[in-house]
Design an enzyme around this catalytic site. Structure first.
Site, PDB file in Angstrom:
ATOM      1  N   CYS A   2      27.933  54.159  36.804  1.00 54.52           N
ATOM      2  CA  CYS A   2      28.095  55.559  36.143  1.00 54.52           C
ATOM      3  C   CYS A   2      27.185  55.325  35.050  1.00 54.52           C
ATOM      4  O   CYS A   2      27.003  54.786  34.272  1.00 54.52           O
ATOM      5  CB  CYS A   2      29.738  55.258  35.790  1.00 54.52           C
ATOM      6  N   ARG A  27      21.920  54.083  38.595  1.00 54.18           N
ATOM      7  CA  ARG A  27      23.405  53.848  38.039  1.00 54.18           C
ATOM      8  C   ARG A  27      25.271  54.184  39.063  1.00 54.18           C
ATOM      9  O   ARG A  27      25.982  53.742  38.394  1.00 54.18           O
ATOM     10  CB  ARG A  27      23.794  54.066  36.641  1.00 54.18           C
ATOM     11  N   TRP A  75      29.930  55.483  39.286  1.00 50.80           N
ATOM     12  CA  TRP A  75      30.435  54.529  41.299  1.00 50.80           C
ATOM     13  C   TRP A  75      31.931  54.108  41.264  1.00 50.80           C
ATOM     14  O   TRP A  75      32.242  53.352  40.013  1.00 50.80           O
ATOM     15  CB  TRP A  75      28.998  53.671  40.308  1.00 50.80           C
ATOM     16  N   ASN A 101      32.042  56.702  31.614  1.00 50.30           N
ATOM     17  CA  ASN A 101      31.360  54.986  32.078  1.00 50.30           C
ATOM     18  C   ASN A 101      32.294  53.558  31.458  1.00 50.30           C
ATOM     19  O   ASN A 101      32.515  53.818  30.291  1.00 50.30           O
ATOM     20  CB  ASN A 101      30.141  54.882  31.922  1.00 50.30           C
ATOM     21  N   GLY A 102      32.928  53.212  32.573  1.00 49.46           N
ATOM     22  CA  GLY A 102      33.713  51.834  32.124  1.00 49.46           C
ATOM     23  C   GLY A 102      34.994  51.706  32.732  1.00 49.46           C
ATOM     24  O   GLY A 102      35.232  52.511  33.665  1.00 49.46           O
ATOM     25  N   GLU A 492      16.687  35.001  46.087  1.00 54.87           N
ATOM     26  CA  GLU A 492      15.739  35.896  45.875  1.00 54.87           C
ATOM     27  C   GLU A 492      14.919  37.058  46.719  1.00 54.87           C
ATOM     28  O   GLU A 492      15.740  38.057  46.904  1.00 54.87           O
ATOM     29  CB  GLU A 492      14.895  36.221  44.855  1.00 54.87           C
ATOM     30  N   LYS A 496      17.525  40.047  48.501  1.00 47.73           N
ATOM     31  CA  LYS A 496      16.484  41.603  48.764  1.00 47.73           C
ATOM     32  C   LYS A 496      16.385  42.172  49.608  1.00 47.73           C
ATOM     33  O   LYS A 496      16.646  43.003  50.058  1.00 47.73           O
ATOM     34  CB  LYS A 496      14.374  41.550  48.160  1.00 47.73           C
ATOM     35  N   GLU A 499      20.364  43.529  50.502  1.00 45.91           N
ATOM     36  CA  GLU A 499      21.056  44.369  49.502  1.00 45.91           C
ATOM     37  C   GLU A 499      20.537  46.165  49.855  1.00 45.91           C
ATOM     38  O   GLU A 499      20.566  46.666  49.464  1.00 45.91           O
ATOM     39  CB  GLU A 499      19.700  44.726  48.046  1.00 45.91           C
ATOM     40  N   HIS A 515      22.520  20.491  57.134  1.00 42.67           N
ATOM     41  CA  HIS A 515      23.666  20.058  56.715  1.00 42.67           C
ATOM     42  C   HIS A 515      24.122  21.147  56.376  1.00 42.67           C
ATOM     43  O   HIS A 515      25.486  21.564  56.884  1.00 42.67           O
ATOM     44  CB  HIS A 515      24.016  19.773  55.328  1.00 42.67           C
ATOM     45  N   LYS A 614      22.883  49.991  39.906  1.00 39.95           N
ATOM     46  CA  LYS A 614      21.524  48.691  38.475  1.00 39.95           C
ATOM     47  C   LYS A 614      22.346  47.972  38.023  1.00 39.95           C
ATOM     48  O   LYS A 614      21.581  47.231  37.631  1.00 39.95           O
ATOM     49  CB  LYS A 614      20.827  49.786  38.426  1.00 39.95           C
TER      50      LYS A 614
HETATM   51  C1  G6P Z   1      22.902  44.628  39.737  1.00 40.17           C
HETATM   52  C2  G6P Z   1      21.594  44.751  40.365  1.00 40.17           C
HETATM   53  C3  G6P Z   1      20.485  43.983  40.389  1.00 40.17           C
HETATM   54  C4  G6P Z   1      20.888  43.170  38.893  1.00 40.17           C
HETATM   55  C5  G6P Z   1      21.877  42.724  38.665  1.00 40.17           C
HETATM   56  C6  G6P Z   1      22.137  41.632  37.045  1.00 40.17           C
HETATM   57  O1  G6P Z   1      23.919  43.643  40.853  1.00 40.17           O
HETATM   58  O2  G6P Z   1      21.458  45.837  41.520  1.00 40.17           O
HETATM   59  O3  G6P Z   1      19.538  44.017  40.878  1.00 40.17           O
HETATM   60  O4  G6P Z   1      20.277  41.873  38.814  1.00 40.17           O
HETATM   61  O5  G6P Z   1      23.140  43.465  38.423  1.00 40.17           O
HETATM   62  O6  G6P Z   1      21.452  42.918  36.197  1.00 40.17           O
HETATM   63  P1  G6P Z   1      21.110  42.361  34.778  1.00 40.17           P
HETATM   64  O7  G6P Z   1      20.527  44.092  34.709  1.00 40.17           O
HETATM   65  O8  G6P Z   1      21.912  41.847  33.831  1.00 40.17           O
HETATM   66  O9  G6P Z   1      19.702  41.717  35.225  1.00 40.17           O
END
Ligand code: G6P
Length: 619
Positions: A2, A27, A75, A101-102, A492, A496, A499, A515, A614
């Site tokens: 948000c 956001r 969101w 937001n929250g 990672e 990616k 996502e 395993h 994000k």
């Molecule tokens: C969300 C974002 C990720 C990020 C994670 C942690 O899931 O989409 O890209 O790695 O939050 O966020 P931060 O701001 O704490 O690194």
């Protein structure tokens, strides 16, 4: 999670608010809304499902005039994403409109109480409870909006950043925060009067002013057209606002000719990491200078254990940091998912240092984890990108990444920025503790300095990934394998791909494959293996053989000149040679590009993937 924008001043609010919403769309983007008070004193609310562009279409032909307004991009948490649940929410009398937001954790009991008192609700959201509660307080205490907000928030359990308009007082804007971020921008109108902006972060504000105030938890602010800005806490104690100058420029918020922010941010990595190490890594004197370590040397000298708390991509960089710090500093390091740590009564000892790694500095679980650690007396170190963010302010000291704003939801330059910062941190602690021989320390300093150039080489020598990626458009699964420092890179790489392309992918330590995951391997299964020349090269070669003999397709990341693994692979990405511990910053680049181009070939929205946000400011 948000985004909130607000404005009060002499200018038309709508263009400022819409532009601000576009900047905050990373956001959350499942619905959006705007509320304005026009010059006749009409308080309007316009909302629509979907992106900000849908909101813009929906207001065509409507009255969007007015020099005061608030807006929101959502969101969803409580209530499905639709126009009814979108913000702003009206109070029952339609005298107030509010964005939030929250999460209000006790919204059900508050709602039941308000319903008993005759208030009716239109939406399923916790936010509507908030605006109704404020109105209820105004009526029952016969008080002004500001006092009613104070009274209402004393009854609220949870996190909030809110902004409120009042129809009968069109010359003032009220906002408050606890747990969710809120920034007030202070500008000057052409007539020389103060005007005020609100933003969940600085991105909607920087175009107009670089003078901002970061609201603290449990602070309420009132701004009006005469240029008055008053801030108090919930107990009505006046607070002195601290004006801060933002170090950000507008170019950083534009795509700069790239089709997506993600691609721009991938290509920005060499320059971003050069900025990150500038003034901190000194190749002439072979030195590492981190003020956070120098100023708190004693803490690090007596520290017996480091705990790193993080989420998502930041958790992966933390894992690389653990490997490096343990190797360089001989201090045990534990890496914790912040969401698990905060709820499991962790053992936190007096000489522990707790590091929070967070790009946004706002992730609710990471923030709560360090608050818990603080209660246990731990020393807190923050590694954040967003300056002035909640985590940066809640920690005792720390290091900013300085990689510039990251807008694409999938983290790229923040990841490599975090890894290089954790390497700097490891070297800085090792210097104080004298845990590395001088010769090796100097070699590592020299090599780390070269990483940005080697990243540039990697970007320029893997340019055909876009064509190669098309082979995987219809693929259903991927496996990523790595060992040692490259196991977190495998995690990672898989994250990616998941996502942004929505293809199922799993990252695994290569030796663990036998395993379980080996059962999944057949001719349909692409297996990405990070197999640089150093580390456990021979071991990973035999892992590749195991996959090949089960007809899996091998995509490898290899060191320049390694023909052995190249010949065993169906396709290879090449990276320059470097120290084992620094390989992740190079090896991740082709994996970022692979996920980007696979997602493009599937027609996905890479900058705003479905269901993700994000900055996760709710738990
Ligand atoms: C969300 C974002 C990720 C990020 C994670 C942690 O899931 O989409 O890209 O790695 O939050 O966020 P931060 O701001 O704490 O690194």
């Amino acid at each position: 999670m948000c985004g909130i924008v607000g404005y009060i001043g002499d200018q038309e609010a709508y263009p400022i608010l819409i532009k601000g919403l576009h900047r905050l769309e990373y956001r959350g983007y499942d619905s959006a809304g705007i509320s304005l008070i026009n010059n006749q004193g009409t308080l309007s609310v316009y909302k629509s499902k979907g992106k900000v562009s849908a909101l813009e279409k929906s207001v065509e032909g409507k009255d969007i005039s007015g020099t005061i307004g608030i807006a929101h991009t959502r969101w969803a948490t409580h209530g499905e994403p639709n126009a009814t649940n979108a913000h702003p929410h009206f109070s029952q009398s339609k005298n107030l409109s509010l964005v939030h937001n929250g999460i209000i954790e006790n919204y059900k009991s508050l709602r039941a109480e308000l319903e008993k008192n005759g208030m009716t609700f239109c939406s399923e959201t916790d936010t509507e409870v908030l605006v109704q509660l404020v109105e209820y307080m105004m009526n029952s205490h016969r008080c002004d909006l500001y006092t009613a907000v104070q009274l209402a928030l004393k009854n609220v359990v949870g996190a909030y950043a809110i902004a409120i308009l009042e129809k009968s007082h069109p010359d003032q804007l009220v906002c408050a925060r606890k747990g969710s971020p809120l920034i007030i921008g202070v500008g000057t109108t052409p007539s020389g009067r103060k005007e005020f902006y609100l933003g969940s972060d600085a991105t909607p504000i920087i175009e107009y002013t670089n003078q901002v105030i970061y609201l603290n938890d449990e602070e309420i602010a009132i701004m009006d057209r005469t240029g008055r800005l008053d801030i108090t806490n919930l107990s009505n104690v006046k607070q002195t606002p601290q004006l801060v100058t933002l170090q950000m420029n507008l170019d950083q918020l534009e795509k700069g000719g790239y089709p997506h922010f993600m691609l721009k941010e991938i290509w920005e990595q060499p320059a971003a990491l050069r900025t990150c190490i500038r003034g901190r890594l000194n190749v002439v004197d072979k030195d590492v200078l981190l003020s956070g370590i120098i100023d708190h040397k004693d803490k690090f000298l007596k520290c017996r254990r480091i705990i790193i708390c993080a989420c998502g991509t930041s958790w992966h960089s933390a894992l690389i940091g653990k490997y490096f710090i343990e190797e360089a500093c001989k201090i045990p390091v534990e890496v914790e998912y912040a969401s698990e740590f905060r709820y499991r009564n962790p053992v936190i000892l007096p000489d522990d240092i707790v590091i929070a790694v967070s790009q946004s500095g706002e992730t609710a679980d990471t923030l709560a984890a360090i608050q818990l650690a603080k209660e246990h007396g731990a020393f807190l170190y923050g590694i954040c990108n967003v300056i002035g963010s909640s985590i940066a302010r809640a920690t005792h000291t720390g290091t900013y990444l300085h990689v510039g704003p990251e807008i694409g939801v999938a983290s790229t330059k923040a990841f490599t920025g975090q890894v290089i910062t954790l390497c700097l941190l490891g070297l800085a602690i090792a210097k104080e503790k004298k845990t590395l021989p001088d010769e090796l320390f100097h070699i590592l300093v020299d090599e780390l300095q070269q990483i940005p150039d080697k990243m540039q080489w990697t970007l320029e020598n893997n340019k055909d990934i876009d064509k190669f990626a098309q082979m995987f458009t219809y693929c259903k699964n991927f496996i990523y394998l790595g060992r040692g420092y490259n196991y977190p890179v495998a995690l990672e790489g898989a994250l990616k791909l998941k996502e942004i392309s929505y293809i199922h992918a799993e990252g695994y330590p290569a030796a663990e494959m036998k395993h379980g995951p080996i059962a999944l391997i057949d001719e349909e299964m692409p297996v990405v293996v990070i197999a640089p020349k150093h580390g456990m090269y021979e071991k990973i070669v035999s892992n590749i053989q195991e996959i090949k003999s089960r007809k899996g397709k091998i995509i490898s990341v290899v060191t320049q000149g390694d023909e052995v693994v190249r010949n065993m692979s169906d396709y290879s990405f090449i990276i320059p040679d470097t120290r084992d511990c620094f390989v992740p910053m190079l090896a991740v680049i082709p994996l970022q590009l692979l996920s980007y181009y696979v997602a493009i070939s599937k027609g996905r929205n890479v900058d705003q993937p479905r269901n993700l946000a994000k900055s996760v400011t709710v738990e």
